[in-house]
Design an enzyme around this catalytic site. Structure first.
Site, PDB file in Angstrom:
ATOM      1  CB  SER A  25       2.274 -15.214 -16.290  1.00  0.00           C
ATOM      2  OG  SER A  25       1.531 -15.052 -16.562  1.00  0.00           O
ATOM      3  CB  THR A  43       2.830  -8.585 -16.453  1.00  0.00           C
ATOM      4  OG1 THR A  43       4.109  -9.230 -16.236  1.00  0.00           O
ATOM      5  CG2 THR A  43       2.376  -7.676 -14.587  1.00  0.00           C
ATOM      6  CB  THR A  87       5.434 -10.418 -13.988  1.00  0.00           C
ATOM      7  OG1 THR A  87       5.326 -11.216 -14.577  1.00  0.00           O
ATOM      8  CG2 THR A  87       6.967  -9.844 -13.809  1.00  0.00           C
ATOM      9  NE  ARG A 142      12.912 -10.211 -19.016  1.00  0.00           N
ATOM     10  CZ  ARG A 142      11.677  -9.183 -18.924  1.00  0.00           C
ATOM     11  NH1 ARG A 142      11.243  -9.948 -18.389  1.00  0.00           N
ATOM     12  NH2 ARG A 142      11.304  -9.340 -19.904  1.00  0.00           N
ATOM     13  CB  THR A 174       0.725  -6.985 -19.674  1.00  0.00           C
ATOM     14  OG1 THR A 174       1.171  -7.855 -19.171  1.00  0.00           O
ATOM     15  CG2 THR A 174      -0.479  -6.834 -20.148  1.00  0.00           C
ATOM     16  N   GLY A 175       3.295  -7.068 -20.751  1.00  0.00           N
ATOM     17  CA  GLY A 175       4.157  -7.563 -22.675  1.00  0.00           C
ATOM     18  C   GLY A 175       5.266  -7.615 -22.486  1.00  0.00           C
TER      19      GLY A 175
HETATM   20  N1  ASP Z   1       6.093  -7.513 -18.477  1.00  0.00           N
HETATM   21  C1  ASP Z   1       6.798  -8.840 -18.147  1.00  0.00           C
HETATM   22  C2  ASP Z   1       8.052  -8.907 -18.531  1.00  0.00           C
HETATM   23  O1  ASP Z   1       8.023  -8.116 -19.377  1.00  0.00           O
HETATM   24  C3  ASP Z   1       5.868  -9.305 -19.072  1.00  0.00           C
HETATM   25  C4  ASP Z   1       4.429  -9.867 -19.584  1.00  0.00           C
HETATM   26  O2  ASP Z   1       3.401  -8.976 -18.782  1.00  0.00           O
HETATM   27  O3  ASP Z   1       4.248 -10.362 -20.212  1.00  0.00           O
HETATM   28  O4  ASP Z   1       8.402  -9.266 -16.752  1.00  0.00           O
END
Ligand code: ASP
Length: 321
Positions: free
Chosen positions: A44, A181, A199, A209, A232-233
């Site tokens: 990731s 991330t 990320t 995106r 993160t998320g």
């Molecule tokens: N926050 C990151 C994104 O939306 C992905 C992640 O942390 O899961 O690109």
């Protein structure tokens, strides 16, 4: 050093000795991010990151030490070190953010070497996803096969060498996947704060995106007068609340890190129609060295590294069961 997810020691352990010798917090977070970006088993971030809808990897990253000292890049498709490039943007230009071809031209002029980001393993996971989009509600996602968080993916597909197949409901059987991330916050021996965030974004995202991670105030915010936070998320949710900025502002007004993270996650809970696969987690470190992390849902872990070494731990709290 306070770092998102259980892959944190990979970077923190490489960078921390220099911090112990009096090194600079920014050098520490950039070093840690670079090591994690180079690890092809972390799917990731950096090399080995899962690709977009079309099977192409694109990377986003930023660094920050203060409101007037930040750099970011987004949609990097041919360079493996987006955090170092972000730092170079900060140090060598009058700008904060470069994206796409412009960011890549800048990296080339600055002497960064081009790299292939898509690994065989990541390609196989993408192919499995493209070949079996069963059970996906296309209408809900406006016609695009939905981008999903990697933690859910781990339960949905058999990544090469990843063990038994599962489905979305069984994602919890993989409590510590290598995913998502990397956000790294550090305070050095002189009390200086720095942060980095890197990320490959949401797996199978719509090409082009950009999520929260390279956006100052969303995936990362640092202010020496208040503190630092990273996220993160689901990027679209973090963006909606300017999550990292909000946490730092709450700390500026006196909130301890744990309260600042909780208030921000409460806002997420109240203001979004949350889907089962939405996850959001934050790390926060204030200017006094107090820290906390919090997650919307179970599954998130942080890595804390200090003079006693690195520990991978559950977050300070989880908002929803
Ligand atoms: N926050 C990151 C994104 O939306 C992905 C992640 O942390 O899961 O690109």
């Amino acid at each position: 050093m306070l770092t998102t997810w259980s892959f944190g020691p990979t970077g923190n352990d490489a960078a921390f000795p220099a911090l112990m010798r009096g090194g600079d917090a920014l050098d520490g977070v950039v070093h840690a991010a670079t090591v994690i970006e180079a690890d092809p088993t972390i799917d990731s971030v950096g090399v080995g990151g899962l690709p977009d809808y079309d099977g192409r990897v694109s990377l986003d990253a930023c660094v920050m030490t203060d409101p007037n000292r930040a750099g970011a890049v987004a949609f990097i498709r041919h360079y493996a070190n987006p955090t170092q490039i972000a730092r170079r943007v900060m140090e060598k230009t009058i700008h904060v953010t470069l994206v796409g071809d412009g960011a890549e031209d800048f990296a080339g002029r600055e002497g960064f070497a081009r790299a292939e980001l898509l690994t065989q393993d990541a390609r196989r996971v993408w192919e499995a996803w493209r070949n079996d989009p069963s059970g996906i509600d296309r209408d809900k996602y406006k016609g695009w096969i939905p981008p999903r968080n990697v933690e859910e993916l781990r339960g949905s597909f058999v990544a090469p060498g990843a063990g038994a197949p599962g489905n979305a409901a069984s994602a919890k059987r993989f409590p510590e996947p290598h995913h998502d991330t990397v956000g790294i916050l550090a305070m050095d021996s002189r009390g200086r704060l720095a942060g980095a965030c890197s990320t490959s974004g949401m797996a199978f995202k719509v090409p082009g995106r950009v999520g929260d991670s390279p956006i100052i105030g969303q995936g990362l915010y640092v202010d020496q007068e208040a503190g630092a936070a990273c996220a993160t998320g689901t990027g679209e949710i973090i963006t909606g609340v300017c999550g990292s900025f909000l946490i730092v502002e709450l700390m500026r007004r006196g909130a301890p890190p744990v309260d600042a993270v909780r208030e921000t996650l409460e806002r997420v809970r109240k203001r979004f129609t949350l889907l089962e696969d939405h996850q959001t987690a934050f790390c926060a470190l204030d200017r006094h060295g107090r820290w906390a992390s919090g997650a919307l849902r179970p599954g998130f872990r942080h890595t804390i590294t200090d003079d006693a070494g690195s520990r991978v731990e559950d977050p300070t709290f989880v908002l929803l069961p």
